[in-house]
Design a protein around this motif. Structure first.
Motif, mmCIF file in Angstrom:
data_model
loop_
_atom_site.group_PDB
_atom_site.id
_atom_site.type_symbol
_atom_site.label_atom_id
_atom_site.label_comp_id
_atom_site.label_asym_id
_atom_site.label_seq_id
_atom_site.Cartn_x
_atom_site.Cartn_y
_atom_site.Cartn_z
ATOM 1 N N VAL A 157 0.707 -1.223 -0.048
ATOM 2 C CA VAL A 157 -0.100 -0.092 -0.043
ATOM 3 C C VAL A 157 1.150 1.221 -0.147
ATOM 4 O O VAL A 157 0.666 2.065 -0.768
ATOM 5 N N ASP A 158 1.792 1.375 0.856
ATOM 6 C CA ASP A 158 2.735 2.327 0.932
ATOM 7 C C ASP A 158 3.511 2.866 -0.358
ATOM 8 O O ASP A 158 3.651 3.787 -0.683
ATOM 9 N N ALA A 159 3.717 1.729 -1.287
ATOM 10 C CA ALA A 159 4.644 1.686 -2.362
ATOM 11 C C ALA A 159 3.351 2.267 -3.510
ATOM 12 O O ALA A 159 3.943 2.343 -4.524
ATOM 13 N N GLY A 160 2.138 2.242 -3.220
ATOM 14 C CA GLY A 160 1.236 2.616 -4.132
ATOM 15 C C GLY A 160 0.862 1.359 -5.201
ATOM 16 O O GLY A 160 0.277 1.515 -6.198
ATOM 17 N N THR A 161 1.585 -0.097 -4.878
ATOM 18 C CA THR A 161 1.120 -1.076 -5.615
ATOM 19 C C THR A 161 -0.145 -1.465 -5.531
ATOM 20 O O THR A 161 -0.698 -2.072 -6.667
ATOM 21 N N ILE A 162 -0.915 -1.683 -4.536
ATOM 22 C CA ILE A 162 -2.084 -1.996 -4.306
ATOM 23 C C ILE A 162 -2.932 -0.923 -3.382
ATOM 24 O O ILE A 162 -2.233 -0.061 -2.732
ATOM 25 N N SER A 163 -4.183 -1.034 -3.425
ATOM 26 C CA SER A 163 -5.082 0.172 -2.800
ATOM 27 C C SER A 163 -5.374 -0.873 -1.124
ATOM 28 O O SER A 163 -5.092 -1.778 -0.969
ATOM 29 N N LEU A 164 -6.118 0.258 -0.475
ATOM 30 C CA LEU A 164 -6.525 -0.375 0.848
ATOM 31 C C LEU A 164 -7.633 -1.477 0.790
ATOM 32 O O LEU A 164 -7.622 -2.225 1.602
ATOM 33 N N ALA A 165 -8.292 -1.229 -0.353
ATOM 34 C CA ALA A 165 -9.465 -2.240 -0.527
ATOM 35 C C ALA A 165 -8.760 -3.640 -1.082
ATOM 36 O O ALA A 165 -9.091 -4.521 -0.537
ATOM 37 N N ASP A 166 -7.772 -3.343 -1.874
ATOM 38 C CA ASP A 166 -7.322 -4.574 -2.339
ATOM 39 C C ASP A 166 -6.266 -5.357 -1.070
ATOM 40 O O ASP A 166 -6.459 -6.483 -0.970
ATOM 41 N N ALA A 167 -5.909 -4.570 -0.286
ATOM 42 C CA ALA A 167 -5.135 -5.264 0.896
ATOM 43 C C ALA A 167 -6.121 -5.998 1.911
ATOM 44 O O ALA A 167 -5.716 -6.898 2.574
ATOM 45 N N ALA A 168 -7.262 -5.426 1.929
ATOM 46 C CA ALA A 168 -8.195 -6.188 2.896
ATOM 47 C C ALA A 168 -8.341 -7.856 2.396
ATOM 48 O O ALA A 168 -8.927 -8.657 3.371
ATOM 49 N N VAL A 169 -8.133 -7.932 1.008
ATOM 50 C CA VAL A 169 -8.566 -9.519 0.769
ATOM 51 C C VAL A 169 -7.165 -9.940 0.111
ATOM 52 O O VAL A 169 -7.054 -11.055 -0.564
ATOM 53 N N HIS A 170 -5.958 -9.152 0.242
ATOM 54 C CA HIS A 170 -4.809 -9.700 -0.492
ATOM 55 C C HIS A 170 -4.570 -11.204 0.339
ATOM 56 O O HIS A 170 -4.749 -11.297 1.472
ATOM 57 N N PRO A 171 -3.958 -12.128 -0.526
ATOM 58 C CA PRO A 171 -3.696 -13.508 0.071
ATOM 59 C C PRO A 171 -2.498 -13.413 1.088
ATOM 60 O O PRO A 171 -2.609 -14.502 1.759
ATOM 61 N N GLU A 172 -1.637 -12.374 1.014
ATOM 62 C CA GLU A 172 -0.627 -12.298 1.881
ATOM 63 C C GLU A 172 -0.963 -11.437 2.939
ATOM 64 O O GLU A 172 -0.023 -10.800 3.492
ATOM 65 N N ARG A 173 -2.159 -10.917 3.255
ATOM 66 C CA ARG A 173 -2.497 -9.859 4.100
ATOM 67 C C ARG A 173 -1.938 -10.358 5.810
ATOM 68 O O ARG A 173 -2.005 -9.476 6.658
ATOM 69 N N HIS A 174 -1.790 -11.533 5.990
ATOM 70 C CA HIS A 174 -1.333 -11.959 7.264
ATOM 71 C C HIS A 174 0.020 -12.099 7.389
ATOM 72 O O HIS A 174 0.588 -12.500 8.504
ATOM 73 N N ILE A 175 0.692 -11.921 6.479
ATOM 74 C CA ILE A 175 2.182 -11.985 6.676
ATOM 75 C C ILE A 175 2.793 -10.732 7.371
ATOM 76 O O ILE A 175 2.505 -9.665 6.580
ATOM 77 N N ILE A 176 3.539 -10.765 8.395
ATOM 78 C CA ILE A 176 3.979 -9.600 9.080
ATOM 79 C C ILE A 176 5.314 -9.434 9.030
ATOM 80 O O ILE A 176 6.049 -10.514 8.590
ATOM 81 N N THR A 177 5.953 -8.364 8.866
ATOM 82 C CA THR A 177 7.287 -8.068 8.763
ATOM 83 C C THR A 177 8.481 -7.876 9.875
ATOM 84 O O THR A 177 9.434 -7.728 9.829
ATOM 85 N N ARG A 178 7.320 -7.291 11.145
ATOM 86 C CA ARG A 178 8.189 -7.515 12.492
ATOM 87 C C ARG A 178 7.367 -7.925 13.546
ATOM 88 O O ARG A 178 6.297 -8.176 13.417
ATOM 89 N N ALA A 179 8.218 -8.809 14.337
ATOM 90 C CA ALA A 179 7.279 -9.356 15.501
ATOM 91 C C ALA A 179 8.421 -9.688 16.594
ATOM 92 O O ALA A 179 9.579 -9.821 16.455
ATOM 93 N N LEU A 180 7.973 -9.992 17.684
ATOM 94 C CA LEU A 180 8.929 -10.633 18.772
ATOM 95 C C LEU A 180 8.792 -12.240 18.601
ATOM 96 O O LEU A 180 7.779 -12.818 18.155
#
Length: 280
Positions: A157-180
């Motif tokens: 989303v930040d890169a302008g590749t997808i919209s917020l609406a797309d993000a809500a249903v994106h197949p990789e929406r549960h992959i996080i980039t930071r965590a403990l």
């Protein structure tokens, strides 16, 4: 630290799909936490519980209110160390590729200097997030996400590749980039808000934000003055929407700077500015 009157509520539900609740939360004014464990079974729930235990110890022992970021960072480091120790123990016992993990969102009251160094301080909200659990502020009928998701789709989303609406249903929406836990980045983002700029805070796991949208959350918060009921109804709405994940919400209301009255949920409808005398 200046006394701040906070009213709060919390709720958590395993949802309709998961077998166990890997979410954990802490309500220990002035420290509030939601952690969303990852890994399944005895992995994520242990990691999230470790985070809550470490911040509970911080709340019990106290912290320098003028050094809030250092206190949070140190507590996250101790949480990471304990999770790594737990993983090592599990691998030594024969559990290959064992890696517990958890997100974390934190809110605590700190003191920040106003004007010149050494001048008077005033209480502020210090917020921190790591992962895709969220912190919202609700102020003057407007809901705003304060935290920024550490996720693959947020980067798109930040890169302008997808919209917020797309993000809500994106197949990789549960992959996080930071965590403990694990070997990824454990660096949290920090945000500071004046108390008058966040009359109500909502900390929640993605089992809430992934099931109901911001408009639905705002509607619940606008119609529910008592934070205990608000937390219950936010979680209930997430479960009713499908409950595909554990759902946890912590709602915190700033009522005033000096406790001078018994609990009165109706009084929370008054604006904080009026209570502090900032408005006539």
């Amino acid at each position: 630290m200046t006394d701040v009157e906070l009213h709060h509520g919390a709720a958590s539900d395993v949802g309709l799909v998961r077998e166990i609740n890997e979410d954990a939360f802490l309500v220990a004014p002035p420290v509030f936490v939601v952690a969303d464990g990852m890994g399944g079974h005895d992995r994520g729930d242990v990691a999230s519980r470790i985070v809550v235990e470490e911040f509970s110890a911080l709340a019990e022992s106290g912290y320098d209110a003028t050094r809030g970021p250092e206190a949070i960072a140190a507590t996250l480091r101790s949480s990471q160390a304990r999770i790594a120790e737990y993983d090592a123990g599990q691998r030594a016992a024969g559990a290959q590729d064992f890696a517990a993990g958890t997100t974390a969102v934190v809110a605590l009251v700190v003191e920040q200097a106003q004007g010149d160094v050494g001048g008077p301080t005033e209480p502020m909200w210090l917020l921190a997030n790591l992962g895709d659990s969220r912190i919202y502020r609700y102020n003057d009928t407007v809901l705003e996400q304060v935290s920024v998701d550490h996720s693959v789709v947020q980067e798109l989303v930040d890169a302008g590749t997808i919209s917020l609406a797309d993000a809500a249903v994106h197949p990789e929406r549960h992959i996080i980039t930071r965590a403990l836990g694990g070997s990824g980045s454990t660096e949290a983002d920090f945000f500071v808000l004046p108390l008058a700029g966040a009359e109500r805070l909502l900390l929640c796991s993605d089992g809430v934000s992934g099931m109901i949208d911001d408009d639905q959350i705002a509607d619940i918060l606008s119609r529910t003055s008592d934070p205990r009921d608000a937390a219950d109804r936010v979680v209930a709405a997430a479960v009713a929407a499908g409950g595909r994940d554990n759902a946890t919400a912590v709602v915190v209301d700033v009522v005033g700077l000096v406790p001078d009255r018994p609990y009165d949920s109706d009084a929370q409808r008054m604006s904080l500015e009026q209570k502090l005398g900032a408005l006539p």
